[in-house]
Design a protein around this motif. Structure first.
Motif, PDB file in Angstrom:
ATOM      1  N   ARG A  32       0.943  -1.438   0.123  1.00 37.61           N
ATOM      2  CA  ARG A  32       0.059   0.040   0.183  1.00 37.61           C
ATOM      3  C   ARG A  32       0.986   1.272  -0.046  1.00 37.61           C
ATOM      4  O   ARG A  32       1.875   1.476   0.893  1.00 37.61           O
ATOM      5  CB  ARG A  32      -0.722   0.010   1.313  1.00 37.61           C
ATOM      6  N   LYS A  83      -6.845   5.130  -2.820  1.00 32.72           N
ATOM      7  CA  LYS A  83      -6.009   4.203  -2.000  1.00 32.72           C
ATOM      8  C   LYS A  83      -4.797   3.446  -3.088  1.00 32.72           C
ATOM      9  O   LYS A  83      -5.657   3.172  -4.302  1.00 32.72           O
ATOM     10  CB  LYS A  83      -6.377   3.061  -1.422  1.00 32.72           C
ATOM     11  N   TYR A 104      -2.062   0.953  -4.343  1.00 34.62           N
ATOM     12  CA  TYR A 104      -1.568  -0.215  -4.064  1.00 34.62           C
ATOM     13  C   TYR A 104      -0.622  -0.634  -5.362  1.00 34.62           C
ATOM     14  O   TYR A 104      -0.762  -0.370  -6.466  1.00 34.62           O
ATOM     15  CB  TYR A 104      -2.555  -1.554  -3.953  1.00 34.62           C
ATOM     16  N   LEU A 106      -5.553  -8.490  -2.012  1.00 31.81           N
ATOM     17  CA  LEU A 106      -6.457  -7.451  -1.813  1.00 31.81           C
ATOM     18  C   LEU A 106      -7.497  -7.688  -0.946  1.00 31.81           C
ATOM     19  O   LEU A 106      -8.187  -7.155  -0.371  1.00 31.81           O
ATOM     20  CB  LEU A 106      -6.848  -6.676  -3.171  1.00 31.81           C
ATOM     21  N   GLU A 107      -7.760  -9.152  -1.312  1.00 32.24           N
ATOM     22  CA  GLU A 107      -8.856  -9.868  -0.526  1.00 32.24           C
ATOM     23  C   GLU A 107      -8.657  -9.883   1.035  1.00 32.24           C
ATOM     24  O   GLU A 107      -9.460  -9.429   1.798  1.00 32.24           O
ATOM     25  CB  GLU A 107      -9.082 -11.122  -1.017  1.00 32.24           C
ATOM     26  N   ASP A 150      -9.764  -6.357   2.343  1.00 36.49           N
ATOM     27  CA  ASP A 150     -11.134  -6.342   1.794  1.00 36.49           C
ATOM     28  C   ASP A 150     -11.069  -5.051   1.035  1.00 36.49           C
ATOM     29  O   ASP A 150     -11.924  -4.132   0.974  1.00 36.49           O
ATOM     30  CB  ASP A 150     -11.726  -6.019   3.062  1.00 36.49           C
ATOM     31  N   ASP A 151     -10.263  -5.143  -0.101  1.00 37.87           N
ATOM     32  CA  ASP A 151     -10.337  -4.207  -1.092  1.00 37.87           C
ATOM     33  C   ASP A 151     -10.285  -4.817  -2.594  1.00 37.87           C
ATOM     34  O   ASP A 151     -10.116  -5.815  -2.711  1.00 37.87           O
ATOM     35  CB  ASP A 151      -9.000  -3.033  -1.163  1.00 37.87           C
ATOM     36  N   TYR A 152     -10.801  -3.701  -3.517  1.00 39.07           N
ATOM     37  CA  TYR A 152     -10.803  -4.397  -5.094  1.00 39.07           C
ATOM     38  C   TYR A 152     -10.682  -3.124  -5.823  1.00 39.07           C
ATOM     39  O   TYR A 152     -11.108  -2.265  -5.567  1.00 39.07           O
ATOM     40  CB  TYR A 152     -12.075  -4.911  -5.266  1.00 39.07           C
ATOM     41  N   ASP A 198     -10.532  -0.015  -8.761  1.00 41.23           N
ATOM     42  CA  ASP A 198     -11.354   0.468  -9.641  1.00 41.23           C
ATOM     43  C   ASP A 198     -10.533   0.619 -10.954  1.00 41.23           C
ATOM     44  O   ASP A 198     -11.178   0.758 -11.942  1.00 41.23           O
ATOM     45  CB  ASP A 198     -11.741   1.968  -9.160  1.00 41.23           C
ATOM     46  N   THR A 248     -14.044  -2.471 -13.359  1.00 47.32           N
ATOM     47  CA  THR A 248     -12.684  -2.150 -13.083  1.00 47.32           C
ATOM     48  C   THR A 248     -12.203  -1.595 -14.380  1.00 47.32           C
ATOM     49  O   THR A 248     -12.515  -2.187 -15.474  1.00 47.32           O
ATOM     50  CB  THR A 248     -11.764  -3.196 -12.502  1.00 47.32           C
ATOM     51  N   LYS A 253     -11.015   6.401  -4.906  1.00 42.42           N
ATOM     52  CA  LYS A 253     -10.736   4.844  -5.997  1.00 42.42           C
ATOM     53  C   LYS A 253      -9.560   4.222  -5.258  1.00 42.42           C
ATOM     54  O   LYS A 253      -8.870   4.716  -4.630  1.00 42.42           O
ATOM     55  CB  LYS A 253     -10.491   5.595  -7.304  1.00 42.42           C
ATOM     56  N   THR A 254      -9.648   2.906  -5.551  1.00 41.01           N
ATOM     57  CA  THR A 254      -8.699   2.078  -5.521  1.00 41.01           C
ATOM     58  C   THR A 254      -7.661   1.901  -6.694  1.00 41.01           C
ATOM     59  O   THR A 254      -8.246   1.428  -7.515  1.00 41.01           O
ATOM     60  CB  THR A 254      -9.100   0.630  -4.819  1.00 41.01           C
TER      61      THR A 254
END
Ligand SMILES: *Cc1c(COP(=O)(O)O)cnc(C)c1O
Length: 470
Positions: free
Chosen positions: A83, A96, A98, A249-250, A253-255, A257, A289, A408-409
């Motif tokens: 991150r 965010k 990554y 990412l799981e 708890d993220d995914y 965009d 995505t 956004k991720t």
């Protein structure tokens, strides 16, 4: 405070690669044999092992990773997902960010992900030597390492410009036990021909491929050729990146965009993208995505090139490949992102762009090094110039988020470190770096020549890729 590093166990190394081919919007167009103008693979079966050819044309969605390959992967896999807290803070973005870091491998990039299985299948089928080309030296180092693991010899033709710019890459290949030759060389007919016309030729990936393929053909019995990008099987092997990243990412708890990466031949980007694309087509994704690949304005094959059939190499030894191309006679400006200087791209990337499943952005090397500098000073990793294009893309996106207030991720693949690129950084810090832009007229010139060479090309383009380019 969120974790900075998201780490997996060795037992989490994927057991299968994901093959996107059955999930593409339509079937991939065939290769065309330049001699006949008909579908055909030309020399391909003479230079690759059967298992690799099987993977190249496979319609299977999941392909098992041999235990022997996973065993070698354990040296550096799983790779960390970071991150980018430092970068986020500096940008004051609500996004965010990554990044999947592939620079922890023996060669310092994602390339060993495919070098290892390629060397393994060759060893199993009785090959004793591999020949290949390398631009920036990343692929050559990776193949040198992988060949050594399975007791194979390796000969690497390295683009002259990089050979002179990056002497340590050659030494690294030697340390892994491989031979590294500057290309064009007088070891092959293709090389001798070019040197006769221009003794100071600085080389290109296209020329080096011609030399490596010729070497494998002339020494067909014991030597095969290995390729570092573009082909389906290479992109397939790289999916360990995205499969691991999804698990990581799981864990938080993220995914994503949006998913960024850079494209030379398109393998590292395919590696991160395909598994998330799979979620989209199978409706497993929690959200939509966006996929964005970045390239160099000095080598803008997708943003300025033409989607049509062209050779993969300068000497026209390879079959005609359906891809975005700047022309097989493309000679790149001496930018530092050596890995992005190839004239073509993975046919799958081309198809996905054409079908608007992904987009591309081009950046010049000055803005790219500006982004790299900010990344170094906030994240503490010195990136290679190639993935710095992805960093630039991710930063721009994060700044757009700052304007709109969207959290956004953003995910990108940091596909290699830049420890052997310090001369490029030196040029940047001393203000000597040039922002090259490849002229559109040059593309037209190359296309002119190509269509003069193959007057039937437009018909083939229309028939197989539904594009009239000329
Ligand atoms: C080889 C390489 C590239 C370009 O190749 P792709 O197949 O597009 O990934 C980019 N970055 C690094 C660090 C490389 O080694």
């Amino acid at each position: 405070m969120p974790d900075r590093k998201i780490l997996l166990e060795e037992s989490d190394i994927p057991k299968q690669w994901y093959n996107i081919v059955p999930d593409l919007p339509h079937p991939l167009p065939p290769f065309i044999d330049a001699a006949t103008g008909q579908p055909g693979v030309g020399i391909v079966p003479r230079i690759f092992p059967k298992e690799i050819i099987g993977q190249e044309i496979s319609q299977e969605r999941w392909i098992n990773i041999p235990d022997e390959v996973r065993e070698v992967y354990r040296i550096w896999r799983p790779t960390p997902l970071f991150r980018a807290l430092g970068l986020e803070k500096a940008l004051k973005t609500p996004a965010k960010i990554y990044y999947k870091y592939e620079g922890t491998s023996p060669a310092g990039s994602h390339k060993p992900n495919t070098a290892v299985p390629q060397a393994f299948y060759n060893m199993k089928e009785g090959t004793t030597r591999l020949s290949t080309e390398t631009g920036a030296g990343q692929w050559g180092s990776a193949l040198a390492f992988a060949a050594g693991v399975f007791d194979l010899k390796a000969t690497v033709y390295m683009v002259r410009a990089s050979f002179d710019q990056k002497p340590y890459r050659k030494m690294m290949m030697n340390a892994f036990g491989a031979e590294c030759i500057a290309s064009p060389s007088n070891k092959t007919e293709a090389g001798r021909k070019i040197l006769a016309e221009d003794p100071d030729n600085k080389g290109s990936l296209g020329i080096a491929i011609s030399e490596a393929v010729e070497d494998a053909l002339v020494n067909e019995k014991e030597t095969n050729y290995a390729i570092g990008s573009v082909f389906n099987h290479v992109c397939l092997h790289q999916t360990v990146e995205g499969l691991e990243a999804k698990k990581q990412l799981e864990m938080v708890d993220d995914y994503p965009d949006v998913v960024y990466g850079c494209i030379g031949g398109g393998s590292s980007y395919s590696g991160i993208m395909w598994p998330f694309y799979y979620d989209q087509v199978t409706k497993k994704a929690p959200k939509e995505t966006k996929f964005v690949a970045t390239e160099a304005t000095a080598c803008p094959k997708v943003t300025k090139g033409v989607y049509q059939y062209d050779h993969g190499d300068t000497a026209k030894i390879t079959p005609l490949v359906p891809m975005h191309t700047l022309g097989h006679d493309f000679i790149p400006a001496p930018i530092h992102a050596g890995g992005l200087r190839y004239h073509g791209i993975s046919p799958i990337i081309s198809l996905l762009t054409q079908e608007k499943k992904m987009t591309t952005e081009a950046f010049n090397q000055l803005e790219v090094f500006d982004a790299a500098k900010l990344f170094i000073q906030t994240e503490g990793i010195i990136p290679a110039p190639e993935p710095s294009h992805a960093i630039k893309g991710a930063i721009d996106e994060a700044l757009r988020c700052k304007k709109t207030g969207e959290a956004k991720t953003i995910l990108f693949v940091l596909c290699g470190h830049g420890f052997f690129d310090m001369a490029a950084y030196d040029e940047y810090f001393s203000g000597k770096l040039q922002p090259y832009e490849y002229p559109t007229e040059k593309v037209a010139e190359s296309m002119d020549k190509l269509h003069k060479l193959y007057p039937w090309l437009n018909e083939v383009n229309k028939k197989y890729i539904s594009c009239e380019t000329y």
